[in-house]
Enzyme design. Structure first.
Site, PDB file in Angstrom:
ATOM      1  N   HIS A  14       6.429  -1.308   1.596  1.00 46.85           N
ATOM      2  CA  HIS A  14       6.791  -2.426   0.711  1.00 46.85           C
ATOM      3  C   HIS A  14       8.024  -3.170   1.241  1.00 46.85           C
ATOM      4  O   HIS A  14       8.088  -4.401   1.157  1.00 46.85           O
ATOM      5  CB  HIS A  14       7.027  -1.921  -0.715  1.00 46.85           C
TER       6      HIS A  14
ATOM      7  N   LEU B  27       7.830 -28.110  -2.763  1.00 45.79           N
ATOM      8  CA  LEU B  27       7.068 -26.980  -2.212  1.00 45.79           C
ATOM      9  C   LEU B  27       7.076 -25.858  -3.245  1.00 45.79           C
ATOM     10  O   LEU B  27       8.128 -25.381  -3.643  1.00 45.79           O
ATOM     11  CB  LEU B  27       7.741 -26.510  -0.910  1.00 45.79           C
TER      12      LEU B  27
ATOM     13  N   TRP C 180       0.123   0.848   5.932  1.00 40.31           N
ATOM     14  CA  TRP C 180       1.021   0.537   7.061  1.00 40.31           C
ATOM     15  C   TRP C 180       2.055   1.646   7.209  1.00 40.31           C
ATOM     16  O   TRP C 180       2.324   2.115   8.318  1.00 40.31           O
ATOM     17  CB  TRP C 180       1.713  -0.805   6.792  1.00 40.31           C
TER      18      TRP C 180
ATOM     19  N   ASP D 143      -2.031  -6.741   0.591  1.00 39.32           N
ATOM     20  CA  ASP D 143      -2.602  -5.395   0.532  1.00 39.32           C
ATOM     21  C   ASP D 143      -2.340  -4.682   1.855  1.00 39.32           C
ATOM     22  O   ASP D 143      -2.291  -5.333   2.903  1.00 39.32           O
ATOM     23  CB  ASP D 143      -4.114  -5.480   0.261  1.00 39.32           C
ATOM     24  N   GLY D 144      -2.191  -3.384   1.771  1.00 43.55           N
ATOM     25  CA  GLY D 144      -2.062  -2.575   2.980  1.00 43.55           C
ATOM     26  C   GLY D 144      -0.652  -2.092   3.273  1.00 43.55           C
ATOM     27  O   GLY D 144      -0.420  -1.481   4.320  1.00 43.55           O
TER      28      GLY D 144
HETATM   29  C1  FPP Z   1      -0.156  -3.845  -1.883  1.00 37.92           C
HETATM   30  O1  FPP Z   1      -0.180  -2.827  -0.909  1.00 37.92           O
HETATM   31  C2  FPP Z   1       1.197  -4.220  -2.221  1.00 37.92           C
HETATM   32  C3  FPP Z   1       1.770  -4.150  -3.461  1.00 37.92           C
HETATM   33  C4  FPP Z   1       1.055  -3.690  -4.649  1.00 37.92           C
HETATM   34  C5  FPP Z   1       3.174  -4.521  -3.697  1.00 37.92           C
HETATM   35  C6  FPP Z   1       3.648  -5.755  -2.983  1.00 37.92           C
HETATM   36  C7  FPP Z   1       5.085  -5.853  -3.104  1.00 37.92           C
HETATM   37  C8  FPP Z   1       5.962  -6.216  -2.147  1.00 37.92           C
HETATM   38  C9  FPP Z   1       5.611  -6.645  -0.786  1.00 37.92           C
HETATM   39  C10 FPP Z   1       7.382  -6.090  -2.442  1.00 37.92           C
HETATM   40  C11 FPP Z   1       8.199  -7.253  -2.790  1.00 37.92           C
HETATM   41  C12 FPP Z   1       7.587  -8.578  -2.839  1.00 37.92           C
HETATM   42  C13 FPP Z   1       8.261  -9.727  -2.777  1.00 37.92           C
HETATM   43  C14 FPP Z   1       7.566 -10.922  -3.274  1.00 37.92           C
HETATM   44  C15 FPP Z   1       9.640  -9.843  -2.273  1.00 37.92           C
HETATM   45  P1  FPP Z   1      -0.651  -1.359  -1.310  1.00 37.92           P
HETATM   46  O2  FPP Z   1       0.557  -0.565  -1.653  1.00 37.92           O
HETATM   47  O3  FPP Z   1      -1.675  -1.417  -2.392  1.00 37.92           O
HETATM   48  O4  FPP Z   1      -1.264  -0.876   0.037  1.00 37.92           O
HETATM   49  P2  FPP Z   1      -2.370   0.255   0.262  1.00 37.92           P
HETATM   50  O5  FPP Z   1      -3.647  -0.282  -0.323  1.00 37.92           O
HETATM   51  O6  FPP Z   1      -2.419   0.381   1.745  1.00 37.92           O
HETATM   52  O7  FPP Z   1      -1.890   1.487  -0.426  1.00 37.92           O
END
Ligand code: FPP
Length: 244
Positions: free
Chosen positions: A46, A139, A34, A29-30
């Site tokens: 992301h 793993l 960020w 999250d975040g």
């Molecule tokens: C949460 O932050 C993040 C997500 C919903 C997406 C996570 C995806 C990735 C990191 C991309 C690819 C992943 C892999 C496994 C290669 P948010 O967008 O909800 O953050 P916010 O709450 O600050 O808006």
């Protein structure tokens, strides 16, 4: 067993985990925050989050954790703006391709938790192939993609009902996407949010929860150390009354 070494600076630092911490799960999250803090579009968060993901998974393996699960994309995340969803899916797609290329080097067994049928046939096939070719490794990395825990429980119950198998805690567990994996010992959520958000609700019955204000893209091995240290300071009683 010595879990913590005095490092050069004199502070305690976890070097290895033991059988009490077999499975760690992360709710990423975040990423959006960020990016916003830097005046960048959310997609940049992301992209950075995907780099962090690789760094943290590698570190977890290094300290002896045997199963890592990450919540990468929920069934609810499809409601985000198309541009953002497209970036996340393309990061995942790239990751899957890279994971297959680096399989022999990384020696990771991949499992995708969630319904693959919503992805392109080609991407779903590559996910299945990665699961197959990596199944010999120990793993484990579970990537929850198009995942929702309630849907998973319904799916498991429906499979049991149609097979006529007896419904027990064990049989239900065996029909979850996480079949064969121990339940998570520790679930870490970043970015100051304190909820499970439809993640591993069945499997988290006795998981320890750890919340950190660190935004996912900023997560470092030292933050994992803090979570691990916090975990080892806790007493898990599973409803019992064992004294310290
Ligand atoms: C949460 O932050 C993040 C997500 C919903 C997406 C996570 C995806 C990735 C990191 C991309 C690819 C992943 C892999 C496994 C290669 P948010 O967008 O909800 O953050 P916010 O709450 O600050 O808006």
């Amino acid at each position: 067993m010595a879990l913590f070494d005095k490092n050069r600076s004199g502070s305690s630092e976890p070097v290895r985990v033991d059988e009490r911490l077999t499975h760690i799960a992360f709710i990423l999250d975040g990423n959006g925050r960020w990016a916003k803090k830097r005046g960048l579009p959310r997609e940049f968060g992301h992209t950075e989050g995907a780099k962090t993901f690789k760094r943290i998974v590698r570190y977890c393996g290094d300290i002896g954790i045997k199963v890592v699960t990450v919540y990468a994309f929920s069934t609810e995340n499809w409601s985000r703006p198309k541009k953002e969803v497209d970036r996340i899916i393309s990061l995942l797609d790239e990751y899957i391709t890279g994971a297959e290329d680096e399989l022999e080097e990384n020696k990771i067994r991949y499992t995708f938790l969630g319904d693959k049928s919503v992805f392109s046939a080609e991407m779903a096939e590559r996910m299945r192939r990665l699961e197959d070719v990596s199944s010999k490794y120990e793993l484990r990395l579970n990537i929850a993609l198009n995942y929702g825990s309630r849907a998973e429980i319904v799916h498991a119950a429906a499979e049991l009902a149609s097979s006529g198998e007896q419904i027990t805690e064990q049989s239900l567990s065996e029909h979850m996407y996480t079949a064969g994996c121990p339940d998570p010992d520790l679930i870490v959520r970043t970015a100051n949010e304190r909820r499970l958000s439809n993640f591993l609700l069945w499997q988290a019955a006795y998981s320890e929860l750890y919340f950190t204000p660190t935004l996912w893209p900023d997560m470092q091995p030292a933050d994992v150390d803090l979570a691990v240290r916090d975990f080892y300071a806790r007493e898990r009683r599973y409803g019992g009354v064992t004294g310290k």
